[in-house]
Design a protein around this motif. Structure first.
Motif, PDB file in Angstrom:
ATOM      1  N   TRP A 178       2.286   0.558  -4.313  1.00 42.93           N
ATOM      2  CA  TRP A 178       1.752   0.454  -5.578  1.00 42.93           C
ATOM      3  C   TRP A 178       0.659   1.748  -5.934  1.00 42.93           C
ATOM      4  O   TRP A 178       0.722   1.945  -7.177  1.00 42.93           O
ATOM      5  CB  TRP A 178       0.717  -0.911  -5.685  1.00 42.93           C
ATOM      6  N   PRO A 179       0.006   2.308  -5.072  1.00 42.18           N
ATOM      7  CA  PRO A 179      -0.774   3.241  -5.353  1.00 42.18           C
ATOM      8  C   PRO A 179      -0.453   4.548  -5.960  1.00 42.18           C
ATOM      9  O   PRO A 179      -0.884   5.297  -6.708  1.00 42.18           O
ATOM     10  CB  PRO A 179      -1.552   3.860  -4.182  1.00 42.18           C
ATOM     11  N   ALA A 239       1.313  -1.288 -11.933  1.00 45.75           N
ATOM     12  CA  ALA A 239       0.440  -1.169 -10.944  1.00 45.75           C
ATOM     13  C   ALA A 239      -0.969  -1.288 -11.061  1.00 45.75           C
ATOM     14  O   ALA A 239      -1.651  -1.718 -10.293  1.00 45.75           O
ATOM     15  CB  ALA A 239       0.892   0.642 -10.594  1.00 45.75           C
ATOM     16  N   LYS A 240      -1.625  -1.204 -12.322  1.00 47.32           N
ATOM     17  CA  LYS A 240      -2.858  -1.155 -12.332  1.00 47.32           C
ATOM     18  C   LYS A 240      -3.644  -2.318 -12.025  1.00 47.32           C
ATOM     19  O   LYS A 240      -4.713  -2.385 -11.322  1.00 47.32           O
ATOM     20  CB  LYS A 240      -3.381  -0.964 -13.863  1.00 47.32           C
ATOM     21  N   GLU A 297       1.131   2.779 -14.324  1.00 46.62           N
ATOM     22  CA  GLU A 297       0.760   1.710 -15.141  1.00 46.62           C
ATOM     23  C   GLU A 297       1.920   1.003 -15.841  1.00 46.62           C
ATOM     24  O   GLU A 297       2.082  -0.425 -15.962  1.00 46.62           O
ATOM     25  CB  GLU A 297      -0.401   2.287 -16.179  1.00 46.62           C
ATOM     26  N   ASN A 329      -3.736  -2.381  -8.196  1.00 51.59           N
ATOM     27  CA  ASN A 329      -4.633  -1.475  -7.758  1.00 51.59           C
ATOM     28  C   ASN A 329      -6.200  -1.793  -7.744  1.00 51.59           C
ATOM     29  O   ASN A 329      -7.043  -1.449  -7.023  1.00 51.59           O
ATOM     30  CB  ASN A 329      -4.162   0.068  -8.163  1.00 51.59           C
ATOM     31  N   ASP A 330      -6.300  -2.413  -8.937  1.00 51.86           N
ATOM     32  CA  ASP A 330      -7.752  -2.815  -9.332  1.00 51.86           C
ATOM     33  C   ASP A 330      -8.257  -4.111  -8.696  1.00 51.86           C
ATOM     34  O   ASP A 330      -9.428  -4.241  -8.306  1.00 51.86           O
ATOM     35  CB  ASP A 330      -7.986  -3.146 -10.677  1.00 51.86           C
ATOM     36  N   SER A 378      -9.892  -2.616  -0.690  1.00 55.08           N
ATOM     37  CA  SER A 378      -9.235  -3.284   0.816  1.00 55.08           C
ATOM     38  C   SER A 378     -10.367  -3.518   1.597  1.00 55.08           C
ATOM     39  O   SER A 378     -11.238  -2.856   1.621  1.00 55.08           O
ATOM     40  CB  SER A 378      -8.103  -2.723   1.331  1.00 55.08           C
ATOM     41  N   LYS A 407      -8.194  -6.390  -2.412  1.00 56.91           N
ATOM     42  CA  LYS A 407      -7.362  -6.950  -1.339  1.00 56.91           C
ATOM     43  C   LYS A 407      -7.882  -7.216  -0.043  1.00 56.91           C
ATOM     44  O   LYS A 407      -8.457  -6.395   0.686  1.00 56.91           O
ATOM     45  CB  LYS A 407      -6.256  -5.691  -0.828  1.00 56.91           C
ATOM     46  N   TRP A 413      -5.850   1.716   1.179  1.00 57.09           N
ATOM     47  CA  TRP A 413      -5.718   1.558  -0.356  1.00 57.09           C
ATOM     48  C   TRP A 413      -7.033   0.932  -1.035  1.00 57.09           C
ATOM     49  O   TRP A 413      -7.872   0.200  -0.466  1.00 57.09           O
ATOM     50  CB  TRP A 413      -4.771   0.209  -0.526  1.00 57.09           C
ATOM     51  N   ARG A 414      -7.390   1.465  -2.238  1.00 52.68           N
ATOM     52  CA  ARG A 414      -8.642   1.280  -2.863  1.00 52.68           C
ATOM     53  C   ARG A 414      -8.794  -0.279  -3.047  1.00 52.68           C
ATOM     54  O   ARG A 414      -7.973  -1.119  -3.342  1.00 52.68           O
ATOM     55  CB  ARG A 414      -8.621   1.900  -4.272  1.00 52.68           C
ATOM     56  N   ALA A 439       0.824  -1.255   0.006  1.00 50.49           N
ATOM     57  CA  ALA A 439      -0.071   0.092  -0.002  1.00 50.49           C
ATOM     58  C   ALA A 439       0.804   1.211   0.095  1.00 50.49           C
ATOM     59  O   ALA A 439       0.229   2.359  -0.372  1.00 50.49           O
ATOM     60  CB  ALA A 439      -0.866  -0.092   1.182  1.00 50.49           C
TER      61      ALA A 439
END
Length: 203
Positions: A72-73, A81-82, A77, A85-86, A104, A89, A101-102, A69
């Motif tokens: 990677w955010p 990372a994409k 790309e 991040n997508d 999660s 988690k 972190w998005r 976290a």
């Protein structure tokens, strides 16, 4: 049902601690952080890239989650990372940390029970990266469906190991293998039941 896949960098003597850099995990006075970095080659990048191209979610222990976290955010790309991040988690932690972190999600209650429930759901494969303590929790109830082991030609003599004390004996079957130009052996293994013993003794 989803497959649970452990993807781990290992030394020849089985150490998985802090492959990515100094300070990544210095528990126990570990002084060799970053031992994997100088072995990277084009083949390894291709194999890692292929693993990231199909959909997956992550199952992470708290320490590995914090390391990921923090990086990677903020990565691009082009850095790969994409997909991370997508992905969703799923985080195992004894506390209730803020998971900023998005995508999660905290695994509630017992980690093994939580992961077993995730495996029963529909969705992409579940990948475990790093997370040495969590892996020990998942090995005991035989929740791992596949091991992707990257074995580096280096020995360290100390550090956290993938198969530590208390590991349940089990057979494995090699289903794929590749070797990098730097001597890293990338093997994919599936569980193959109980250990079968024999003897070379003459009758």
């Amino acid at each position: 049902m989803r497959k649970l896949i452990v993807s781990t960098f290992l030394t020849l003597d089985g150490v998985m601690q802090a492959p990515g850099g100094p300070g990544e995990d210095d528990d126990g006075g570990f002084a060799h952080g970053g031992w994997s970095v100088n072995y990277w080659d084009e083949l390894m990048g291709q194999v890692m890239g292929a693993a990231m191209t199909k959909p997956f979610d992550l199952v992470l222990g708290r320490r590995t989650y914090d390391i990921f976290a923090a990086h990677w955010p903020r990565a691009t790309e082009e850095d790969g990372a994409k997909p991370l991040n997508d992905a969703t988690k799923y985080v195992a932690s004894r506390s209730r940390p803020a998971l900023d972190w998005r995508n999660s999600v905290l695994i509630e209650g017992d980690a093994a029970d939580g992961v077993a429930a995730l495996k029963q759901e529909d969705g992409p494969e579940l990948q475990v990266h790093g997370s040495g303590n969590l892996i020990q929790t998942l090995l005991r109830p035989n929740l791992v469906d596949e091991f992707r082991l990257w074995v580096f030609p280096v020995v360290l003599g100390s550090g956290k190991r993938l198969f530590s004390e208390g590991t349940v004996p089990a057979g494995l079957k090699l289903v794929d293998s590749k070797v990098s130009t730097t001597g890293v052996v990338i093997g994919t293994y599936e569980p193959a039941g109980e250990v079968v013993t024999g003897s070379f003794a003459l009758d």
